[in-house]
Write an enzyme that holds these catalytic residues in place. Structure first.
Site, PDB file in Angstrom:
ATOM      1  N   THR A  76       0.855  -1.195   0.000  1.00 42.92           N
ATOM      2  CA  THR A  76       0.000   0.000   0.000  1.00 42.92           C
ATOM      3  C   THR A  76       0.882   1.233   0.000  1.00 42.92           C
ATOM      4  O   THR A  76       1.673   1.437   0.919  1.00 42.92           O
ATOM      5  CB  THR A  76      -0.905  -0.007   1.246  1.00 42.92           C
ATOM      6  N   PHE A 125     -19.316  -2.978   8.181  1.00 44.81           N
ATOM      7  CA  PHE A 125     -18.486  -1.901   8.734  1.00 44.81           C
ATOM      8  C   PHE A 125     -19.304  -0.843   9.464  1.00 44.81           C
ATOM      9  O   PHE A 125     -18.918   0.311   9.554  1.00 44.81           O
ATOM     10  CB  PHE A 125     -17.552  -1.304   7.666  1.00 44.81           C
ATOM     11  N   GLU A 173      -3.658  -4.719  -2.899  1.00 42.02           N
ATOM     12  CA  GLU A 173      -4.335  -5.873  -2.276  1.00 42.02           C
ATOM     13  C   GLU A 173      -5.433  -5.374  -1.352  1.00 42.02           C
ATOM     14  O   GLU A 173      -5.322  -4.288  -0.801  1.00 42.02           O
ATOM     15  CB  GLU A 173      -3.331  -6.757  -1.529  1.00 42.02           C
ATOM     16  N   PHE A 174      -6.481  -6.192  -1.205  1.00 42.13           N
ATOM     17  CA  PHE A 174      -7.595  -5.815  -0.328  1.00 42.13           C
ATOM     18  C   PHE A 174      -7.853  -6.928   0.691  1.00 42.13           C
ATOM     19  O   PHE A 174      -8.989  -7.209   1.046  1.00 42.13           O
ATOM     20  CB  PHE A 174      -8.854  -5.530  -1.157  1.00 42.13           C
ATOM     21  N   CYS A 232      -3.243  -1.773   9.244  1.00 40.99           N
ATOM     22  CA  CYS A 232      -3.598  -1.065   8.000  1.00 40.99           C
ATOM     23  C   CYS A 232      -4.354   0.240   8.224  1.00 40.99           C
ATOM     24  O   CYS A 232      -3.881   1.301   7.830  1.00 40.99           O
ATOM     25  CB  CYS A 232      -4.418  -1.988   7.103  1.00 40.99           C
ATOM     26  N   GLU A 262      -6.968  -9.452   7.348  1.00 40.55           N
ATOM     27  CA  GLU A 262      -6.364 -10.477   8.204  1.00 40.55           C
ATOM     28  C   GLU A 262      -7.501 -11.325   8.759  1.00 40.55           C
ATOM     29  O   GLU A 262      -8.583 -10.819   9.048  1.00 40.55           O
ATOM     30  CB  GLU A 262      -5.564  -9.822   9.331  1.00 40.55           C
ATOM     31  N   GLY A 267     -18.055   0.100  18.321  1.00 37.74           N
ATOM     32  CA  GLY A 267     -17.159  -0.580  19.264  1.00 37.74           C
ATOM     33  C   GLY A 267     -16.034   0.321  19.708  1.00 37.74           C
ATOM     34  O   GLY A 267     -16.187   1.554  19.754  1.00 37.74           O
TER      35      GLY A 267
HETATM   36  C1  UDX Z   1      -8.291  -3.855   6.217  1.00 33.47           C
HETATM   37  C2  UDX Z   1      -9.157  -3.839   4.946  1.00 33.47           C
HETATM   38  O1  UDX Z   1     -10.465  -4.360   5.245  1.00 33.47           O
HETATM   39  C3  UDX Z   1      -8.492  -4.628   3.824  1.00 33.47           C
HETATM   40  O2  UDX Z   1      -9.274  -4.541   2.641  1.00 33.47           O
HETATM   41  C4  UDX Z   1      -7.103  -4.040   3.587  1.00 33.47           C
HETATM   42  O3  UDX Z   1      -6.438  -4.697   2.556  1.00 33.47           O
HETATM   43  C5  UDX Z   1      -6.295  -4.090   4.861  1.00 33.47           C
HETATM   44  O4  UDX Z   1      -6.993  -3.369   5.900  1.00 33.47           O
HETATM   45  P1  UDX Z   1      -7.814  -5.579   8.217  1.00 33.47           P
HETATM   46  O5  UDX Z   1      -6.924  -4.527   8.794  1.00 33.47           O
HETATM   47  O6  UDX Z   1      -7.325  -6.981   8.173  1.00 33.47           O
HETATM   48  O7  UDX Z   1      -8.217  -5.199   6.700  1.00 33.47           O
HETATM   49  O8  UDX Z   1      -9.151  -5.590   9.092  1.00 33.47           O
HETATM   50  P2  UDX Z   1     -10.684  -5.173   8.937  1.00 33.47           P
HETATM   51  O9  UDX Z   1     -11.517  -6.385   8.996  1.00 33.47           O
HETATM   52  O10 UDX Z   1     -10.920  -4.258   7.813  1.00 33.47           O
HETATM   53  O11 UDX Z   1     -10.888  -4.374  10.327  1.00 33.47           O
HETATM   54  C6  UDX Z   1     -10.112  -3.214  10.612  1.00 33.47           C
HETATM   55  C7  UDX Z   1     -10.452  -2.673  11.973  1.00 33.47           C
HETATM   56  O12 UDX Z   1     -11.773  -2.111  11.984  1.00 33.47           O
HETATM   57  C8  UDX Z   1     -10.430  -3.722  13.097  1.00 33.47           C
HETATM   58  O13 UDX Z   1      -9.802  -3.159  14.228  1.00 33.47           O
HETATM   59  C9  UDX Z   1     -11.896  -3.991  13.373  1.00 33.47           C
HETATM   60  O14 UDX Z   1     -12.131  -4.384  14.704  1.00 33.47           O
HETATM   61  C10 UDX Z   1     -12.508  -2.629  13.083  1.00 33.47           C
HETATM   62  N1  UDX Z   1     -13.928  -2.679  12.696  1.00 33.47           N
HETATM   63  C11 UDX Z   1     -14.290  -3.300  11.539  1.00 33.47           C
HETATM   64  C12 UDX Z   1     -14.885  -2.047  13.486  1.00 33.47           C
HETATM   65  O15 UDX Z   1     -14.580  -1.474  14.539  1.00 33.47           O
HETATM   66  N2  UDX Z   1     -16.205  -2.076  13.076  1.00 33.47           N
HETATM   67  C13 UDX Z   1     -16.588  -2.670  11.923  1.00 33.47           C
HETATM   68  O16 UDX Z   1     -17.796  -2.642  11.619  1.00 33.47           O
HETATM   69  C14 UDX Z   1     -15.607  -3.315  11.128  1.00 33.47           C
END
Ligand code: UDX
Length: 437
Positions: A121, A249, A151-152, A260, A155, A253
């Site tokens: 990124t 999303f 990439e998207f 990321c 984790e 919380g």
């Molecule tokens: C993210 C992107 O989703 C992904 O496309 C990109 O390539 C990398 O960054 P990731 O960091 O693995 O992925 O986690 P993600 O599932 O997106 O959650 C990110 C954060 O948001 C977490 O701390 C999660 O707890 C928080 N979250 C997510 C919320 O607080 N509320 C939500 O509704 C969704």
């Protein structure tokens, strides 16, 4: 096709394994000999569902190889993916020195046409810089093209995200390179969006920032719910039923964390600033995210008054479920704030305790073998990460082992009605306080 991935971290390793699974001949390069040794032994240094099995299978079938030699990598792949870290600098901008170094290393090894793909990124316009760098260090006349292919992966579901992506974005300025990239992704069933390099780079930052904005939006709504007695879960359901908005999303919380979102939002703000187009909306997104932790800690202080010597249980240490990653974990930040105030914290996490123990201050925290043991004798329980395992805990047993039945649910995981039925005082996010019945 023969593909090379430079950088065998989270993104590089998962991408390499999935390309091999799809039938490509993949060579993964990393400059850390220990990591390569571990990978050659069939072990992976991270917890990611399905990844270890996929790596093992493809190593055995010889579609996936590992090496520390960039030269071997450049000789092997007709396409060379750069997947090295792009860490944040103190001002929020991105440290691109790893990308620059790899670009130089690739350049000096180039003998014939290669497509060099940026997977990491990066801020918009990095591709142009990579191309300039390679041109400067490569032998005169050698042909290459630079492509952006963000990439998207999330984790915890990285393998599924890569095998069945929502979209594949390919940014390039040459038809020759775009044709090669179409071939790379031929085995994948997904819509392909072809753009110029700058647009592809922007798509990644804009997508992550938009998702973070959704999270901060619902967290701001949660604050109003708390003040008015409304339930943010119902509000999220109601607005999410509008197809133009969608429910995902919108989970209120403790806010977003991980390696990321915090980094990418800061980077997008920094690049916008550098371009003379400040992105103040995203600064507000950051502020709301930071306020979630402050408000949560305030509510714990408000209930327990003095935290010093209070025994507090914390469920969850990873930044989100299904990963052992504690980088920029809000759960770990909360534990750190509690121990700094002298609280006696016992924590439990299904997968992240080993990684948590690598944090320099972690010895101040006791770790338990299961959720019930963490809660034994506690005056309050904090749910900091929404692991499915926690919603299956027997609330009767939980109440019996705790000194006082008080739950702070930072992820709105538990059912407030069930918790109160079992005699807990329950506080969620944007759900008000539910007193014990
Ligand atoms: C993210 C992107 O989703 C992904 O496309 C990109 O390539 C990398 O960054 P990731 O960091 O693995 O992925 O986690 P993600 O599932 O997106 O959650 C990110 C954060 O948001 C977490 O701390 C999660 O707890 C928080 N979250 C997510 C919320 O607080 N509320 C939500 O509704 C969704």
């Amino acid at each position: 096709m023969k593909l090379t991935i430079i950088g065998s971290g989270y993104v590089g390793l998962t991408t390499g394994a999935c390309f091999a699974e799809m039938g490509h001949q993949v060579m993964c390069v990393d400059n850390d000999p220990k990591k390569i040794e571990t990978l050659l032994a069939g072990k992976i240094p991270i917890y990611e569902p399905k990844l270890e099995t996929m790596v093992k299978k493809n190593v055995i079938s010889k579609r996936l190889q590992f090496t520390t030699s960039t030269e071997d990598g450049v000789n092997h792949g007709e396409v060379i993916f750069i997947a090295v870290p792009t860490p944040p600098q103190p001002d929020g901008s991105v440290d691109l020195s790893f990308i620059e170094k790899v670009a130089r290393e690739i350049a000096v090894c180039l003998d014939s046409y290669r497509v060099i793909v940026d997977k990491s990124t990066v801020p918009v316009k990095t591709g142009e810089r990579v191309a300039q760098t390679i041109r400067r260090y490569a032998k005169p006349g050698v042909e290459f093209d630079v492509v952006s292919n963000p990439e998207f992966l999330r984790e915890g579901s990285a393998v599924d995200d890569l095998m069945s992506p929502d979209r594949i974005v390919i940014g390039g300025n040459s038809d020759r390179a775009l044709a090669v990239m179409q071939k790379v992704y031929e085995p994948f069933v997904a819509p392909v969006l072809v753009t110029d390099i700058n647009s592809a780079e922007l798509i990644k930052h804009a997508a992550n920032s938009f998702l973070a904005l959704k999270i901060s939006y619902i967290n701001a709504v949660a604050e109003i719910c708390e003040a008015s007695g409304a339930d943010v879960e119902k509000v999220a359901e109601g607005i999410g039923m509008d197809k133009r908005i969608g429910r995902s999303f919108l989970n209120a919380g403790l806010g977003y964390g991980g390696s990321c979102f915090p980094k990418d939002i800061a980077a997008f703000i920094a690049i916008a600033e550098q371009m003379g187009t400040p992105f103040n909306l995203l600064k507000e997104v950051q502020k709301i995210n930071d306020r979630q932790v402050t408000r949560f800690l305030d509510s714990i202080r408000e209930a327990l008054w003095v935290l010093k010597e209070k025994k507090i249980a914390v469920w969850g240490l990873s930044f989100k479920p299904n990963t052992d990653d504690v980088r920029c974990s809000v759960a770990a930040d909360i534990v750190e704030a509690l121990v700094n105030e002298g609280a006696d914290v016992t924590a439990y996490d299904p997968k992240a305790m080993e990684k948590f123990q690598q944090l320099p201050w972690s010895s101040k925290v006791k770790l338990a073998e299961n959720p019930i043991e963490a809660a034994r004798g506690a005056e309050a329980l904090i749910v900091a990460t929404e692991w499915a395992e926690f919603s299956n805990v027997d609330l009767n047993e939980l109440r019996d082992v705790m000194l006082t039945p008080l739950i702070f649910d930072g992820r709105n995981l538990l059912d407030p009605a069930a918790a109160t039925t079992y005699g807990f005082q329950y506080r969620g996010i944007g759900r008000g306080i539910t007193p014990a019945s």
